[in-house]
Motif scaffolding. Structure first.
Motif, mmCIF file in Angstrom:
data_model
loop_
_atom_site.group_PDB
_atom_site.id
_atom_site.type_symbol
_atom_site.label_atom_id
_atom_site.label_comp_id
_atom_site.label_asym_id
_atom_site.label_seq_id
_atom_site.Cartn_x
_atom_site.Cartn_y
_atom_site.Cartn_z
ATOM 1 N N LEU A 73 1.370 -4.287 9.747
ATOM 2 C CA LEU A 73 1.659 -3.209 8.802
ATOM 3 C C LEU A 73 0.414 -2.808 8.016
ATOM 4 O O LEU A 73 0.175 -1.621 7.773
ATOM 5 N N ILE A 74 -0.404 -3.775 7.659
ATOM 6 C CA ILE A 74 -1.654 -3.461 6.960
ATOM 7 C C ILE A 74 -2.521 -2.554 7.845
ATOM 8 O O ILE A 74 -3.102 -1.574 7.370
ATOM 9 N N GLY A 75 -2.581 -2.868 9.129
ATOM 10 C CA GLY A 75 -3.340 -2.018 10.055
ATOM 11 C C GLY A 75 -2.795 -0.608 10.110
ATOM 12 O O GLY A 75 -3.559 0.366 10.111
ATOM 13 N N LEU A 76 -1.481 -0.477 10.158
ATOM 14 C CA LEU A 76 -0.868 0.853 10.188
ATOM 15 C C LEU A 76 -1.101 1.611 8.885
ATOM 16 O O LEU A 76 -1.307 2.832 8.888
ATOM 17 N N LEU A 77 -1.066 0.901 7.773
ATOM 18 C CA LEU A 77 -1.250 1.564 6.470
ATOM 19 C C LEU A 77 -2.656 2.122 6.298
ATOM 20 O O LEU A 77 -2.852 3.090 5.571
ATOM 21 N N LEU A 93 3.106 -1.122 1.114
ATOM 22 C CA LEU A 93 2.639 -2.181 0.212
ATOM 23 C C LEU A 93 3.812 -2.932 -0.409
ATOM 24 O O LEU A 93 3.757 -4.153 -0.591
ATOM 25 N N ASP A 94 4.883 -2.210 -0.726
ATOM 26 C CA ASP A 94 6.079 -2.875 -1.248
ATOM 27 C C ASP A 94 6.660 -3.842 -0.215
ATOM 28 O O ASP A 94 7.084 -4.950 -0.544
ATOM 29 N N SER A 95 6.673 -3.413 1.050
ATOM 30 C CA SER A 95 7.174 -4.283 2.121
ATOM 31 C C SER A 95 6.302 -5.519 2.284
ATOM 32 O O SER A 95 6.799 -6.638 2.447
ATOM 33 N N ILE A 96 5.006 -5.320 2.262
ATOM 34 C CA ILE A 96 4.073 -6.440 2.389
ATOM 35 C C ILE A 96 4.260 -7.417 1.236
ATOM 36 O O ILE A 96 4.334 -8.630 1.425
ATOM 37 N N ARG A 97 4.348 -6.860 0.051
ATOM 38 C CA ARG A 97 4.535 -7.686 -1.147
ATOM 39 C C ARG A 97 5.818 -8.506 -1.061
ATOM 40 O O ARG A 97 5.849 -9.687 -1.423
ATOM 41 N N ALA A 98 6.879 -7.904 -0.562
ATOM 42 C CA ALA A 98 8.174 -8.583 -0.453
ATOM 43 C C ALA A 98 8.113 -9.773 0.505
ATOM 44 O O ALA A 98 8.873 -10.730 0.360
ATOM 45 N N VAL A 99 7.203 -9.727 1.469
ATOM 46 C CA VAL A 99 7.051 -10.843 2.407
ATOM 47 C C VAL A 99 6.047 -11.869 1.876
ATOM 48 O O VAL A 99 6.317 -13.072 1.867
ATOM 49 N N LEU A 100 4.899 -11.398 1.428
ATOM 50 C CA LEU A 100 3.824 -12.315 1.053
ATOM 51 C C LEU A 100 4.116 -13.151 -0.190
ATOM 52 O O LEU A 100 3.816 -14.350 -0.203
ATOM 53 N N ILE A 101 4.659 -12.550 -1.210
ATOM 54 C CA ILE A 101 4.857 -13.296 -2.453
ATOM 55 C C ILE A 101 5.766 -14.509 -2.247
ATOM 56 O O ILE A 101 5.391 -15.621 -2.617
ATOM 57 N N PRO A 102 6.941 -14.383 -1.634
ATOM 58 C CA PRO A 102 7.755 -15.583 -1.415
ATOM 59 C C PRO A 102 7.071 -16.625 -0.519
ATOM 60 O O PRO A 102 7.204 -17.826 -0.750
ATOM 61 N N LEU A 103 6.346 -16.166 0.493
ATOM 62 C CA LEU A 103 5.664 -17.121 1.367
ATOM 63 C C LEU A 103 4.588 -17.887 0.620
ATOM 64 O O LEU A 103 4.468 -19.106 0.740
#
Length: 112
Positions: A73-77, A93-103
């Protein structure tokens, strides 16, 4: 733990590399920590900095898949950002944040 200040690149045969991986796993050490410990033992040295280690944190397959997804997704953005599509970029960025923060928060609670 602070990173060690020096790196030694060593080429190994496939068989030796596999045997090191098995030995390290049996002692619940990373491959490099196992090699450092063997070197310390062989040289009759003691070094808390070199000996310090723990088992490698294991990232479950589902989390690895989620991380791979956010990297894609970062590549697509990047393309969306270069075209000025700020709404797409913000949603991504909201989608990325939703995955990265919990991980990342979850990594803190794992045994090292």
């Amino acid at each position: 733990m602070r990173p060690l200040p020096s790196v030694l690149g060593v080429k190994l045969s496939h068989d030796l590399r596999a045997r090191i991986a098995v030995a390290a796993q049996m002692e619940r050490l990373s491959d490099s920590a196992w090699l450092r410990q063997v070197a310390l033992d062989r040289l009759g040295m003691e070094s808390a900095v070199d000996a310090a280690s723990g088992p490698r944190p294991r990232i479950p397959p589902a989390e690895l898949e989620a991380l791979a997804g956010v990297v894609r997704l970062i590549g697509l953005l990047h393309g969306s950002a270069s075209l000025g599509r700020s709404d797409e970029v913000m949603a991504g960025l909201d989608s990325i944040r939703a995955v990265l923060i919990p991980l990342v928060v979850g990594l803190n609670g794992r045994a090292a």
